[in-house]
Design a protein around this motif. Structure first.
Motif, PDB file in Angstrom:
ATOM      1  N   GLU A 150       0.821  -1.211   0.000  1.00 28.03           N
ATOM      2  CA  GLU A 150       0.000   0.000   0.000  1.00 28.03           C
ATOM      3  C   GLU A 150       0.858   1.266   0.000  1.00 28.03           C
ATOM      4  OE1 GLU A 150      -2.332  -0.628   3.525  1.00 28.03           O
ATOM      5  OE2 GLU A 150      -3.545  -2.200   2.599  1.00 28.03           O
ATOM      6  N   GLY A 151       2.154   1.112   0.215  1.00 29.78           N
ATOM      7  CA  GLY A 151       3.037   2.286   0.307  1.00 29.78           C
ATOM      8  C   GLY A 151       2.585   3.223   1.398  1.00 29.78           C
ATOM      9  N   CYS A 152       2.409   2.677   2.617  1.00 35.27           N
ATOM     10  CA  CYS A 152       1.844   3.486   3.693  1.00 35.27           C
ATOM     11  C   CYS A 152       2.549   3.272   5.023  1.00 35.27           C
ATOM     12  CB  CYS A 152       0.351   3.193   3.835  1.00 35.27           C
ATOM     13  SG  CYS A 152       0.019   1.549   4.484  1.00 35.27           S
ATOM     14  N   GLY A 153       3.721   2.611   5.018  1.00 31.01           N
ATOM     15  CA  GLY A 153       4.389   2.292   6.282  1.00 31.01           C
ATOM     16  C   GLY A 153       4.684   3.521   7.128  1.00 31.01           C
ATOM     17  N   GLY A 154       5.295   4.532   6.510  1.00 33.53           N
ATOM     18  CA  GLY A 154       5.642   5.741   7.242  1.00 33.53           C
ATOM     19  C   GLY A 154       4.410   6.497   7.721  1.00 33.53           C
ATOM     20  N   GLY A 155       3.421   6.581   6.854  1.00 36.63           N
ATOM     21  CA  GLY A 155       2.189   7.299   7.190  1.00 36.63           C
ATOM     22  C   GLY A 155       1.461   6.670   8.360  1.00 36.63           C
ATOM     23  N   VAL A 156       1.394   5.344   8.377  1.00 34.86           N
ATOM     24  CA  VAL A 156       0.720   4.646   9.480  1.00 34.86           C
ATOM     25  C   VAL A 156       1.488   4.878  10.784  1.00 34.86           C
ATOM     26  CG1 VAL A 156       0.211   2.347  10.427  1.00 34.86           C
ATOM     27  CG2 VAL A 156      -0.491   2.920   8.097  1.00 34.86           C
ATOM     28  N   ALA A 157       2.820   4.821  10.703  1.00 32.63           N
ATOM     29  CA  ALA A 157       3.623   5.024  11.911  1.00 32.63           C
ATOM     30  C   ALA A 157       3.366   6.419  12.489  1.00 32.63           C
ATOM     31  CB  ALA A 157       5.105   4.840  11.592  1.00 32.63           C
ATOM     32  N   VAL A 158       3.456   7.432  11.632  1.00 36.82           N
ATOM     33  CA  VAL A 158       3.285   8.808  12.103  1.00 36.82           C
ATOM     34  C   VAL A 158       1.846   9.034  12.594  1.00 36.82           C
ATOM     35  CG1 VAL A 158       3.204  11.213  11.314  1.00 36.82           C
ATOM     36  CG2 VAL A 158       5.177   9.769  10.740  1.00 36.82           C
ATOM     37  N   SER A 159       0.866   8.562  11.827  1.00 31.01           N
ATOM     38  CA  SER A 159      -0.537   8.800  12.180  1.00 31.01           C
ATOM     39  C   SER A 159      -0.921   8.119  13.485  1.00 31.01           C
ATOM     40  CB  SER A 159      -1.472   8.302  11.078  1.00 31.01           C
ATOM     41  OG  SER A 159      -1.154   8.925   9.872  1.00 31.01           O
ATOM     42  N   THR A 160      -0.541   6.848  13.625  1.00 30.57           N
ATOM     43  CA  THR A 160      -0.948   6.128  14.837  1.00 30.57           C
ATOM     44  C   THR A 160      -0.154   6.624  16.050  1.00 30.57           C
ATOM     45  OG1 THR A 160       0.561   4.315  14.259  1.00 30.57           O
ATOM     46  CG2 THR A 160      -1.752   4.050  13.646  1.00 30.57           C
ATOM     47  N   GLY A 161       1.122   6.975  15.844  1.00 27.12           N
ATOM     48  CA  GLY A 161       1.913   7.536  16.940  1.00 27.12           C
ATOM     49  C   GLY A 161       1.306   8.854  17.412  1.00 27.12           C
ATOM     50  N   TYR A 162       0.937   9.657  16.442  1.00 26.62           N
ATOM     51  CA  TYR A 162       0.330  10.953  16.761  1.00 26.62           C
ATOM     52  C   TYR A 162      -1.041  10.765  17.421  1.00 26.62           C
ATOM     53  CZ  TYR A 162      -1.417  15.718  16.075  1.00 26.62           C
ATOM     54  OH  TYR A 162      -1.930  16.974  16.268  1.00 26.62           O
ATOM     55  N   ALA A 163      -1.844   9.858  16.861  1.00 27.10           N
ATOM     56  CA  ALA A 163      -3.189   9.606  17.409  1.00 27.10           C
ATOM     57  C   ALA A 163      -3.092   9.140  18.856  1.00 27.10           C
ATOM     58  CB  ALA A 163      -3.920   8.570  16.551  1.00 27.10           C
ATOM     59  N   ALA A 164      -2.126   8.258  19.141  1.00 27.10           N
ATOM     60  CA  ALA A 164      -1.956   7.770  20.516  1.00 27.10           C
ATOM     61  C   ALA A 164      -1.619   8.941  21.447  1.00 27.10           C
ATOM     62  CB  ALA A 164      -0.859   6.714  20.563  1.00 27.10           C
TER      63      ALA A 164
END
Lengths: 543, 431
Positions: free
Chosen positions: B404-418
């Protein structure tokens, strides 16, 4: 269409074919060897690399045991750079029949195999990782032999003497004239070109594929393929060959070799139609690991690097299909006397250990047909790389290069080390850190050792065989193919894809623990960073 | 030791989360073991690059809206588009305050060129990888030179050029290759000739004139020169600019085999930002367990500190996937090693992988991970939800970072959301 005229034609680049190739060349016969894939890519390269003392066969097959110990002594001299004289142990576990130990001592005596009973404490001192609960131990002159190096050295010797080798060239049909085989028609896989090779004698040394070859000449020769699987442990957990002292069975040996140890072997009958599609089954891995653990308990804690399998070619000599006349020994068939087809010989059965002897018999028969009087000299002529006695290379000669690199190159190429490392210093750069392969070694292999792709290169240099399974070195190797002019950049891309897929075959069955971690990383690099899968898919579309 | 928030893990998700917490005045700590995955990343941040049909996505937020309809347990579905947008802006700001500019394309993807010459969609890049000038120059059909460095074995431009010429974007452009020789005696120790060694040479600024002259020569009048990404670590922005001036040509960096200098720059920027905010970074230690009672994680303990209890009001688990040790696989099982959390996975080993290694759809094991509730809280094996523990990054289940080409985005988004959830809970007086 290209035509080549020669004296003898050998089909098959396994140990037997390579040995026969060298033997005939040494006798002065003009010879061409044709191999459908790469040298030592079939059964030869798919065993555990044991330099048999013969003890394993002593109880059941005295003839094979005698052949093994004789060849063991020969190979330790003529192929010293392919051999490690590690010594071997036969150990008896509490659950094993203690009588087998005594029978083995007795039968080794009949076969002339030195077999010494040692105290278990002494065995543990010799091999500290052994199961401490062993009841008895025997010491035998087992060792290890590298089949890739062995074949490559045979080929190198023959080609340096003017013989010709065609790899990645499959035989498509036989040229039959007046009831005799007069040559073959084959095709170069890379160029698609058809080549006609004409000779007075055609030698079928293609192992399990021999059945097909024979049918091309209108001859029925039945093979009964049996699959053997092995697993490779990421470390050299033993330095001495460890055998289980019992009737031969699955998972009863651990052989050290290069940087790894190998647990062998299973044995399963397979259909002839499946010989191209061999896969290791999950339950074979279970058996190998759980039985390997009994020999060396550390196996359970070690990382498993790969699993692979080969196919043993057992032959039915008279053509009967009931299997009773299947031979495990050496089978040399003169088709002129058996089938009335002249100029055609099949050599089959046997084992890696006896390749030289098989080659000698085959070459004797071929020489007789060709009217060549010269006798076999392979038992006393050292292979290239083994000409001089093993000794530490004079490291001072190689300035600016790590001793470990010199040592590894010497280990792989013996005395040829000087023609590999005494090149331009820029070729000292390491390509594969796991196995210490330099750009210079890659260059040498591309020039001298019939390397057509990265999988072939792996067999000559061990590139991609280490713990990382080609993580970084695959790309570098592909780059060097282009840099050294061995492939176009387009082709180099393809070679890289093929190599990674080839590595994957042996990793899939053992994908857990650190192996899985490593492959996640490799996938991340080659697909995540590089997008190589997209290049592969585009390539498929273009086809 | 008593923290408001203790983050376990030191990668992209962990650092984003910890910086957000620290920037809100929370007493925040990180316990990290080893190098983070940034060290083998492209150094660009992928938000969402490919849709389920493997078509390139140009507008990632619109793409994500479609994606989460199909996969309602995707980490992006748990975050929501607003948080993702906020997270991206926060991340760019944090990296900038840490000393590294990131290029963005006003909410759309741009591309970077890989080592193999494939063109990859991405969301943020360092200006040496893509920038406005490149975007404009591209419309004028530039000539491109890809340059190798003699003796450097981790970049072969010829292999890249053949693929680049085939890509839609570069199809009609002239792509040439050339070679530059560093003015140092590389033969002295060729084994140590990796990107990091060369980057240090660039950082020293000693040979810039010589290198620039060679780049100019080797480029044969090209408009762009593509170099392997190693033109400095700490001082790179200045060196990049200087090199362009001296060579009189636009210079771009192509990500290399690990170690990734581009990724290390991002790592350095994030770590320095975290330190500037007063965060506490414990490197080289591993959290090995903790005490969970009645849905609350009271404390954790580490390998190096034995029985010492590390207490915090909130914990974040961002230990990564298999490679980083966040997930552990055995002969026939997969588990989360610190708290034994509930996972999404298959226990039959022969279903973990695809028959082809380079399968562009990815391997099933890449989607395995911790299954959280909507709040990013994990569930223990007893079925208990841990209310003060949040999970973020590659540890999470049900998404495919590569395909999906989304590894970095998921890391940043979920880290930020937490981090947002922790801050809200603390401000709201919860916990």
């Amino acid at each position: 269409m290209k035509t080549i005229e020669t004296g003898a034609i050998i089909i098959g680049g396994g140990a037997t074919g390579c040995g026969t190739f060298r033997d005939l060349t040494l006798r002065g016969v003009e010879t061409v060897l044709i191999e459908q894939s790469d040298i030592s890519s079939g059964t030869t390269g798919r065993n555990h690399g044991l330099l048999h003392s013969g003890a394993r066969y002593a109880v059941n097959d005295l003839e094979s045991a005698k052949e093994c110990i004789a060849e063991n002594r020969v190979l330790k001299i003529i192929a010293r750079h392919c051999v490690e004289d590690t010594g071997g142990l036969f150990i008896t576990l509490p659950e094993d029949d203690p009588d087998y130990h005594n029978r083995l001592i007795e039968h080794c005596k009949y076969a002339g195999i030195p077999c010494e009973e040692i105290k278990t404490r002494e065995a543990l001192k010799l091999e500290p990782n052994l199961n401490p609960n062993i009841l008895a131990a025997l010491r035998v002159p087992d060792g290890t032999i590298d089949p890739f190096r062995l074949c490559s050295a045979n080929i190198l010797d023959a080609t340096e003497r003017g013989a010709k080798v065609l790899t990645h060239t499959a035989v498509e049909s036989m040229i039959i004239d007046g009831g005799a085989v007069r040559g073959v028609r084959c095709r170069d896989a890379a160029s698609g070109e058809q080549i006609e090779v004409r000779g007075e004698v055609v030698i079928n040394a293609s192992g399990v594929w021999g059945q097909r070859l024979c049918s091309m000449a209108g001859i029925e020769l039945l093979m009964f393929p049996s699959k053997g699987s092995m697993v490779i442990i990421d470390y050299r957990i033993n330095n001495v060959v460890v055998n289980r002292c019992r009737v031969p069975s699955d998972g009863d040996i651990i052989v050290p070799g290069d940087t790894v140890s190998i647990i062998g072997t299973t044995s399963r009958k397979i259909d002839y139609s499946d010989i191209e599609r061999l896969e290791v089954d999950d339950d074979e891995i279970d058996v190998l690991i759980s039985d390997g653990e009994k020999l060396i308990p550390n196996v359970s804690k070690a990382r498993i690097l790969r699993a692979y399998c080969g196919v043993r070619p057992l032959v039915a000599v008279s053509g009967n299909v009931d299997g009773r006349e299947i031979s495990r020994g050496i089978v040399l068939v003169d088709h002129e006397t058996r089938d009335g087809v002249g100029g055609f010989i099949t050599i089959a059965g046997g084992k890696l250990m006896t390749y030289r002897l098989m080659a000698e018999w085959t070459a004797d028969l071929a020489a007789k047909k060709l009217g060549v009087k010269k006798k076999c000299s392979t038992a006393s002529t050292a292979l290239p790389g083994s000409e001089t006695r093993p000794r530490k290379p004079k490291i001072r000669r190689f300035t600016g290069i790590a001793k470990s690199v010199v040592g590894s190159t010497f280990y792989r190429h013996g005395s040829r080390v000087s023609s590999i490392l005494e090149r331009k210093k820029k070729n000292y750069g390491l390509v594969c850190e796991c196995e210490m392969v330099t750009a210079g070694e890659v260059y040498y292999a591309l020039r001298k050792l019939n390397v057509k792709n990265i999988v072939d290169l792996r067999r000559r240099t061990r590139i991609g065989m280490g713990p990382c399974q080609g993580e970084l070195c695959s790309y570098r190797a592909a780059g060097l193919f282009a840099e050294f002019g061995a492939a176009t950049p387009q082709k180099a891309n393809r070679l890289l894809i093929d190599f990674l897929e080839e590595r994957w075959k042996g990793i899939k069955p053992i994908l857990w623990g650190d192996g899985l971690r490593e492959m996640e990383f490799t996938y991340w690099i080659y697909q995540g960073l590089f997008g190589l899968g997209d290049i592969a898919d585009d390539g498929e579309d273009e086809k | 030791m008593n923290y408001d928030c203790m983050v376990i893990g030191g990668g992209l998700a962990a650092l984003t989360c910890a910086i957000k917490c620290a920037s809100e005045g929370l007493r925040t700590g990180i316990i990290s073991y080893g190098m983070s995955a940034l060290h083998f990343s492209s150094g660009s941040l992928d938000l969402y690059g490919y849709n389920p049909d493997r078509k390139i996505v140009s507008r990632p937020y619109e793409g994500i809206e479609e994606l989460v309809k199909l996969n309602t347990r995707h980490p992006y579905a748990l975050c929501g588009n607003d948080i993702i947008r906020e997270a991206m802006e926060f991340f760019r700001g944090a990296v900038a305050k840490g000393g590294l500019e990131l290029y963005h394309n006003d909410g759309s993807n741009h591309f970077h060129v890989s080592t193999m010459g494939t063109v990859k969609p991405t969301y943020f890049s360092q200006p040496s990888v893509f920038n406005e000038t490149a975007k404009e120059a591209f419309e004028k059909r530039p000539k491109i030179a890809l340059l190798a460095f003699t003796g450097y074995r981790d970049f072969y431009p010829e292999l890249a050029a053949v693929n680049l010429r085939k890509s839609t974007l570069f199809r009609n452009l002239e792509v040439i290759t050339g070679e530059v020789t560093l003015p140092i005696r590389t033969s002295k120790n060729p084994h140590e000739f990796r990107s990091i060694d060369i980057a240090r040479i660039f950082d020293s600024e000693r040979y810039l004139k010589n290198i620039a002259a060679q780049i100019m020569n080797a480029s044969q009048g090209a408009d762009f020169a593509g170099l392997p990404a190693f033109i400095g670590i700490n001082n790179y922005q200045k060196i990049h600019q200087r090199l362009q001036e001296l060579a009189g040509i636009l210079i771009y960096e192509v990500p290399t085999l690990p170690p990734s200098i581009l990724g290390m720059r991002v790592d350095n920027a994030l770590k320095s930002r975290f330190a500037a905010l007063g965060g506490e970074f414990v490197a080289g230690d591993r959290v090995v367990g903790g005490e969970i009672a009645e849905g609350v994680l009271n404390h954790v303990h580490t390998e190096n500190h034995g029985t010492t209890r590390i207490r915090a009001k909130y914990f974040v688990l961002a230990t990564g996937s298999f490679f980083s040790g966040g997930l552990v696989s055995g002969f026939n099982d997969i588990r989360e090693p610190v708290f034994n959390l509930k996972l999404f996975r298959d226990n039959e080993r022969n279903r973990w992988y695809s028959p082809r290694f380079l399968d562009t759809k990815g391997h099933p094991f890449l989607q395995y991970g911790v299954e959280t509730d909507d709040n990013l809280n994990p569930i223990t094996e007893n079925g208990e939800t841990v209310k003060n523990l949040f999970c973020a990054g590659a540890l999470l289940a049900r998404y495919n970072p590569v395909a999906e080409g989304c590894g970095g985005g998921v890391a940043v988004s979920t880290g930020y959301a937490a981090a947002k959830k922790i801050i809200r809970n603390l401000r709201g007086g919860a916990a």
